[in-house]
Design a protein around this motif. Sequence first.
Motif, PDB file in Angstrom:
ATOM      1  N   LYS A  45      -2.241   3.560  13.219  1.00  0.00           N
ATOM      2  CA  LYS A  45      -0.946   3.116  13.719  1.00  0.00           C
ATOM      3  C   LYS A  45      -1.094   2.258  14.974  1.00  0.00           C
ATOM      4  O   LYS A  45      -2.035   2.445  15.756  1.00  0.00           O
ATOM      5  CB  LYS A  45      -0.057   4.321  14.023  1.00  0.00           C
ATOM      6  CG  LYS A  45       0.331   5.145  12.813  1.00  0.00           C
ATOM      7  CD  LYS A  45       1.229   6.299  13.217  1.00  0.00           C
ATOM      8  CE  LYS A  45       1.641   7.130  12.015  1.00  0.00           C
ATOM      9  NZ  LYS A  45       2.515   8.268  12.392  1.00  0.00           N
ATOM     10  N   GLU A  79      -0.141  -6.971   9.132  1.00  0.00           N
ATOM     11  CA  GLU A  79       0.102  -5.665   8.529  1.00  0.00           C
ATOM     12  C   GLU A  79      -0.672  -5.572   7.225  1.00  0.00           C
ATOM     13  O   GLU A  79      -0.902  -6.579   6.554  1.00  0.00           O
ATOM     14  CB  GLU A  79       1.592  -5.469   8.261  1.00  0.00           C
ATOM     15  CG  GLU A  79       2.445  -5.443   9.503  1.00  0.00           C
ATOM     16  CD  GLU A  79       3.898  -5.124   9.182  1.00  0.00           C
ATOM     17  OE1 GLU A  79       4.123  -4.401   8.193  1.00  0.00           O
ATOM     18  OE2 GLU A  79       4.779  -5.593   9.910  1.00  0.00           O
ATOM     19  N   ARG A  82       1.935  -4.195   1.629  1.00  0.00           N
ATOM     20  CA  ARG A  82       3.018  -3.216   1.519  1.00  0.00           C
ATOM     21  C   ARG A  82       2.695  -2.168   0.464  1.00  0.00           C
ATOM     22  O   ARG A  82       2.183  -2.466  -0.615  1.00  0.00           O
ATOM     23  CB  ARG A  82       4.330  -3.916   1.168  1.00  0.00           C
ATOM     24  CG  ARG A  82       4.867  -4.787   2.275  1.00  0.00           C
ATOM     25  CD  ARG A  82       6.273  -5.246   1.942  1.00  0.00           C
ATOM     26  NE  ARG A  82       7.172  -4.104   1.817  1.00  0.00           N
ATOM     27  CZ  ARG A  82       8.450  -4.217   1.492  1.00  0.00           C
ATOM     28  NH1 ARG A  82       8.970  -5.401   1.257  1.00  0.00           N
ATOM     29  NH2 ARG A  82       9.211  -3.140   1.386  1.00  0.00           N
ATOM     30  N   SER A 126       4.548   7.546   5.445  1.00  0.00           N
ATOM     31  CA  SER A 126       5.364   6.363   5.162  1.00  0.00           C
ATOM     32  C   SER A 126       6.808   6.514   5.640  1.00  0.00           C
ATOM     33  O   SER A 126       7.595   5.584   5.495  1.00  0.00           O
ATOM     34  CB  SER A 126       5.363   6.083   3.658  1.00  0.00           C
ATOM     35  OG  SER A 126       5.993   7.143   2.948  1.00  0.00           O
ATOM     36  N   ALA A 129       7.115   4.116   8.676  1.00  0.00           N
ATOM     37  CA  ALA A 129       6.099   3.067   8.717  1.00  0.00           C
ATOM     38  C   ALA A 129       6.667   1.682   8.970  1.00  0.00           C
ATOM     39  O   ALA A 129       5.912   0.742   9.224  1.00  0.00           O
ATOM     40  CB  ALA A 129       5.303   3.058   7.409  1.00  0.00           C
ATOM     41  N   ASP A 130       8.000   1.519   8.893  1.00  0.00           N
ATOM     42  CA  ASP A 130       8.598   0.209   9.144  1.00  0.00           C
ATOM     43  C   ASP A 130       8.962   0.005  10.613  1.00  0.00           C
ATOM     44  O   ASP A 130       9.421  -1.084  10.988  1.00  0.00           O
ATOM     45  CB  ASP A 130       9.837   0.009   8.273  1.00  0.00           C
ATOM     46  CG  ASP A 130      10.843   1.142   8.424  1.00  0.00           C
ATOM     47  OD1 ASP A 130      10.465   2.201   8.956  1.00  0.00           O
ATOM     48  OD2 ASP A 130      11.997   0.962   7.994  1.00  0.00           O
ATOM     49  N   GLU A 134       4.893   2.376  14.572  1.00  0.00           N
ATOM     50  CA  GLU A 134       4.375   3.219  13.505  1.00  0.00           C
ATOM     51  C   GLU A 134       3.693   2.429  12.392  1.00  0.00           C
ATOM     52  O   GLU A 134       3.073   3.019  11.514  1.00  0.00           O
ATOM     53  CB  GLU A 134       5.516   4.047  12.908  1.00  0.00           C
ATOM     54  CG  GLU A 134       6.120   5.045  13.871  1.00  0.00           C
ATOM     55  CD  GLU A 134       5.144   6.156  14.226  1.00  0.00           C
ATOM     56  OE1 GLU A 134       4.455   6.656  13.323  1.00  0.00           O
ATOM     57  OE2 GLU A 134       5.066   6.516  15.418  1.00  0.00           O
ATOM     58  N   ARG A 135       3.830   1.134  12.422  1.00  0.00           N
ATOM     59  CA  ARG A 135       3.235   0.356  11.332  1.00  0.00           C
ATOM     60  C   ARG A 135       1.719   0.418  11.414  1.00  0.00           C
ATOM     61  O   ARG A 135       1.131   0.565  12.494  1.00  0.00           O
ATOM     62  CB  ARG A 135       3.707  -1.096  11.376  1.00  0.00           C
ATOM     63  CG  ARG A 135       3.159  -1.924  12.520  1.00  0.00           C
ATOM     64  CD  ARG A 135       3.633  -3.378  12.406  1.00  0.00           C
ATOM     65  NE  ARG A 135       3.180  -4.192  13.520  1.00  0.00           N
ATOM     66  CZ  ARG A 135       2.004  -4.795  13.565  1.00  0.00           C
ATOM     67  NH1 ARG A 135       1.157  -4.660  12.562  1.00  0.00           N
ATOM     68  NH2 ARG A 135       1.665  -5.546  14.606  1.00  0.00           N
TER      69      ARG A 135
END
Length: 383
Positions: A45, A79, A82, A126, A129-130, A134-135
């Motif tokens: 993270k 990132e 997805r 998850s 996660a957005d 936290e991503r």
Amino acid sequence: MEPQTASRLSLVAPGAELWLDYLTEADELWLTELLAECGRHTGRKVVNLREHLADPLALLAPKHKWRAAVQVLLRLLPEPPRREPAPREVRAQLFRSAAACQDRRAEVVARVAGGFGVGSHELERSLFADLAGERAIGVVPADLTAARLALRVNQELVDGHLKRAHLVLVTSSEPGHALVRRARQLGLICVARASGEAGAARLEISGPFALFRKTERYGRALASLLAYAARAQDFELCATCETRDRGRCTLRITGASPIFADSAPLAFDSRARTRLLRDLSKLAPNLQLVAEPLPIPVGDELLFPDFQLVDPREPVPYRFELVGFWTRPHLTRRLAQLGSTERYVLCVDQARGCGEDDAPQDPRVLRYQGRLRAADVLARLRA
């Protein structure tokens, strides 16, 4: 870059000139280690990486430069691809399931995870996660070297000061018409004056601090112009900037300044402008359409219409200028320059006003909202 960090990398010299503490080759050793640390945190993270990089490593990295590099690097890190399930959908399903029964949290999570076909632990990861912290962190790009990172940090340092500029003067060895048109494509409020060299011009650009609204968007447009102008080896930018604790200072940027610049200019794709010209050609095939006609000298200034329409039966063309960001004084001054000229129309998007007042009421001002339509241009031409 945070304003406090940019301020700590700046020094006001005698004469109120702003000196910037750029990152140089001497900083590449600890920048390389910083990139390596990010590589070792791939998949973890962002918040964990921030905590790990809270203090400089044991390489005696300058504290303020270190913080600036970390801020820029975290924005450059990609990132990972997805993954399903989507965090927003996970939260919605969990809330619905929890509201429909009195089961314990672990049981609700296990039931929802089974519905998505994943384990409880993966579902928990998850869940948020957005969010920015936290991503997960993707792989460090192969082309992101220590030298390139240093240039990007320097660029953001300069951009941070330009966002607090009152007035910006730009001179360049590149033919001024290309630079002026780029500034106008970006919507900047500027005045172009003819320079001593043939085809060259000097730009006087209003800074974000001279405006009342939309200063953040305007500042990004101004920074974009700097990256374009810096391609020329012989260019100079002189900005009157407002510092947080030292008043107004002068910032000078030249081709020798270690800032990031693309090797080739990015093509400016204005779909709205392309669509407008295409529609004009269809609706008025009897008129000759000229895109980007020659600039018009008015005193020592140059006006740059975006297109003109020529009626074969009349000797004087109709010229139209697509105004970007604007203020009422800016438009009033432009109308005064035009004098009694009736065939030069300023097309003003009311949503891009940067002041408190509306656009002047004048027949040569064509107002629109969001999108300028070819039918409105032709109606003004007939009027």
